[in-house]
Scaffold this motif. Structure first.
Motif, short mmCIF file in Angstrom:
data_model
loop_
_atom_site.label_atom_id
_atom_site.label_comp_id
_atom_site.label_asym_id
_atom_site.label_seq_id
_atom_site.Cartn_x
_atom_site.Cartn_y
_atom_site.Cartn_z
N GLY A 1 -48.52 -62.87 -6.75
CA GLY A 1 -46.91 -62.65 -6.21
C GLY A 1 -46.48 -62.78 -7.67
O GLY A 1 -45.23 -62.84 -8.09
N SER A 2 -47.36 -63.23 -8.70
CA SER A 2 -46.54 -62.85 -10.21
C SER A 2 -46.32 -62.08 -10.30
O SER A 2 -46.51 -60.61 -10.72
N ILE A 3 -45.04 -62.05 -11.57
CA ILE A 3 -44.78 -60.34 -11.89
C ILE A 3 -45.47 -60.51 -13.75
O ILE A 3 -46.05 -61.10 -14.49
N GLN A 4 -46.25 -58.84 -13.55
CA GLN A 4 -47.81 -58.82 -15.09
C GLN A 4 -46.56 -57.69 -15.29
O GLN A 4 -46.10 -56.88 -14.91
N HIS A 5 -47.25 -57.34 -16.65
CA HIS A 5 -47.15 -55.58 -17.05
C HIS A 5 -47.94 -55.43 -17.93
O HIS A 5 -49.25 -56.19 -18.11
N ALA A 6 -48.08 -54.24 -17.94
CA ALA A 6 -49.91 -53.48 -18.80
C ALA A 6 -48.25 -52.11 -19.18
O ALA A 6 -47.69 -51.86 -19.39
N ALA A 7 -48.89 -51.20 -20.08
CA ALA A 7 -48.57 -49.75 -21.14
C ALA A 7 -48.99 -48.95 -20.51
O ALA A 7 -50.43 -49.08 -20.16
N ALA A 8 -49.38 -47.95 -20.52
CA ALA A 8 -49.37 -47.08 -20.43
C ALA A 8 -49.35 -45.81 -21.10
O ALA A 8 -48.30 -45.87 -21.94
N ILE A 9 -50.41 -44.97 -21.26
CA ILE A 9 -50.16 -43.46 -22.04
C ILE A 9 -50.48 -42.33 -21.22
O ILE A 9 -51.27 -42.36 -20.57
N HIS A 10 -49.06 -41.81 -21.24
CA HIS A 10 -49.54 -39.99 -20.36
C HIS A 10 -50.31 -39.70 -21.20
O HIS A 10 -50.49 -39.66 -22.55
N PRO A 11 -51.35 -38.37 -20.27
CA PRO A 11 -53.10 -38.15 -20.37
C PRO A 11 -52.49 -36.94 -22.16
O PRO A 11 -51.06 -36.00 -21.20
N ILE A 12 -53.61 -36.56 -22.72
CA ILE A 12 -52.98 -34.79 -23.00
C ILE A 12 -53.57 -34.09 -22.89
O ILE A 12 -54.61 -34.18 -21.95
N LEU A 13 -52.92 -32.85 -22.91
CA LEU A 13 -53.54 -32.24 -21.91
C LEU A 13 -53.27 -30.48 -22.45
O LEU A 13 -52.02 -30.44 -23.10
N GLU A 14 -54.67 -29.89 -22.91
CA GLU A 14 -54.35 -27.95 -23.35
C GLU A 14 -53.61 -27.46 -22.15
O GLU A 14 -53.27 -28.00 -20.43
N GLU A 15 -52.81 -26.94 -23.04
CA GLU A 15 -51.77 -25.87 -22.46
C GLU A 15 -52.28 -25.62 -20.78
O GLU A 15 -51.75 -25.45 -20.06
N THR A 16 -53.59 -25.00 -21.52
CA THR A 16 -53.95 -23.93 -20.31
C THR A 16 -54.86 -24.59 -18.66
O THR A 16 -54.62 -24.37 -17.78
N SER A 17 -54.47 -25.92 -19.27
CA SER A 17 -55.15 -26.74 -17.77
C SER A 17 -54.04 -27.36 -17.24
O SER A 17 -54.49 -28.68 -16.27
N THR A 18 -53.12 -27.49 -17.94
CA THR A 18 -51.74 -28.23 -17.25
C THR A 18 -51.53 -28.09 -16.00
O THR A 18 -51.72 -28.51 -14.82
N LYS A 19 -51.62 -27.12 -15.53
CA LYS A 19 -51.03 -26.58 -13.98
C LYS A 19 -52.02 -26.46 -13.19
O LYS A 19 -52.30 -26.90 -11.99
N VAL B 1 -54.74 -28.91 -13.50
CA VAL B 1 -55.05 -30.78 -12.68
C VAL B 1 -54.61 -30.94 -12.12
O VAL B 1 -53.14 -31.86 -12.51
N GLU B 2 -54.73 -31.82 -11.08
CA GLU B 2 -54.19 -32.40 -10.27
C GLU B 2 -54.62 -34.13 -11.09
O GLU B 2 -53.10 -34.96 -10.59
#
Length: 167
Positions: free
Chosen positions: A23-41, A43-44
Motif C-alpha cells: 500500500g505504500s507509494i514507491q518509485h522507479a526509473a525507466a528508459i525507453h528501448p533503443i530500436l533500429e529504425e528498420t525494426s521499430t514498426k 516489434v510490438e
C-alpha cells in the motif's frame, strides 16, 4: 517556488510512482528501448532489463548508468539498451531486495508493463534480465531464483550471498 525541474527527452530516463503491494507509494526509473529504425514498426513488445541498485544509489542513477557513447569522439551519451526497456526500481530501507524489496521490484515490473500498454514498443514483463550490483546482485539472484519462468538471464555484479558474510 524554489526548486529544480528536470526536462527529459525520449532518450533519457524518467521516473514514475506506483502503489506497492503493502500500500505504500514507491518509485522507479525507466528508459525507453533503443530500436533500429528498420525494426521499430515490426516489434510490438521487448524484454525488460530489471536493474537492482546497491546501497545508496538512487533509481535515476541506477537507470542512467546504462549508457554509452556512439563514437569515441561523441560529446553526449546515449541512454538505454538496444531492444530492452531498462527498469530501475528502488525501495529505501534495509530490505536487501528480499521480502518487501522483492515485492517492490515485481510491482515496478507490473506497473511498467501497464504503463507501456499504449506505447510502442510495450514492456514484456514475462521476459526479463535480472541484473544488479552489490546488494542489487544479491537481489538479482533472489529474483532469478524466485521467478525462473520470467528470467532470460541473471547477471549479478560484485554481489554477496548473505548479508552476514558481506564485507
Amino acid at each position: 517556488v524554489n526548486g529544480k525541474f528536470r526536462c527529459r527527452s525520449r532518450g533519457s530516463s524518467f521516473q514514475f510512482t506506483f502503489i506497492d503491494t503493502d500500500g505504500s507509494i514507491q518509485h522507479a526509473a525507466a528508459i525507453h528501448p533503443i530500436l533500429e529504425e528498420t525494426s521499430t514498426k515490426m516489434v510490438e513488445k521487448v524484454p525488460v532489463l530489471l536493474a537492482l541498485h546497491g546501497t545508496g544509489v538512487s533509481a535515476s542513477s541506477s537507470a542512467d548508468s546504462y549508457k554509452y557513447k556512439k563514437t569515441q569522439t561523441a560529446k553526449d551519451y546515449t541512454f538505454g539498451i538496444e531492444g530492452f526497456w531498462v527498469l530501475a526500481p528502488t525501495r529505501h530501507g534495509a530490505h536487501n531486495w528480499e521480502g518487501v524489496g522483492k515485492n517492490t521490484a515485481m510491482s515496478a515490473l507490473r506497473t511498467l508493463s501497464e504503463l507501456t500498454k499504449s506505447m510502442h514498443p510495450r514492456a514484456d514483463s514475462e521476459n526479463v534480465i535480472f541484473v544488479g550490483h552489490s546488494m542489487g546482485a544479491h537481489g538479482a539472484w533472489i529474483l532469478g531464483q524466485s521467478f525462473p519462468d520470467l528470467a532470460l538471464a541473471v547477471i549479478p555484479q560484485a554481489g554477496w550471498t548473505t548479508k552476514e558474510t558481506y564485507g
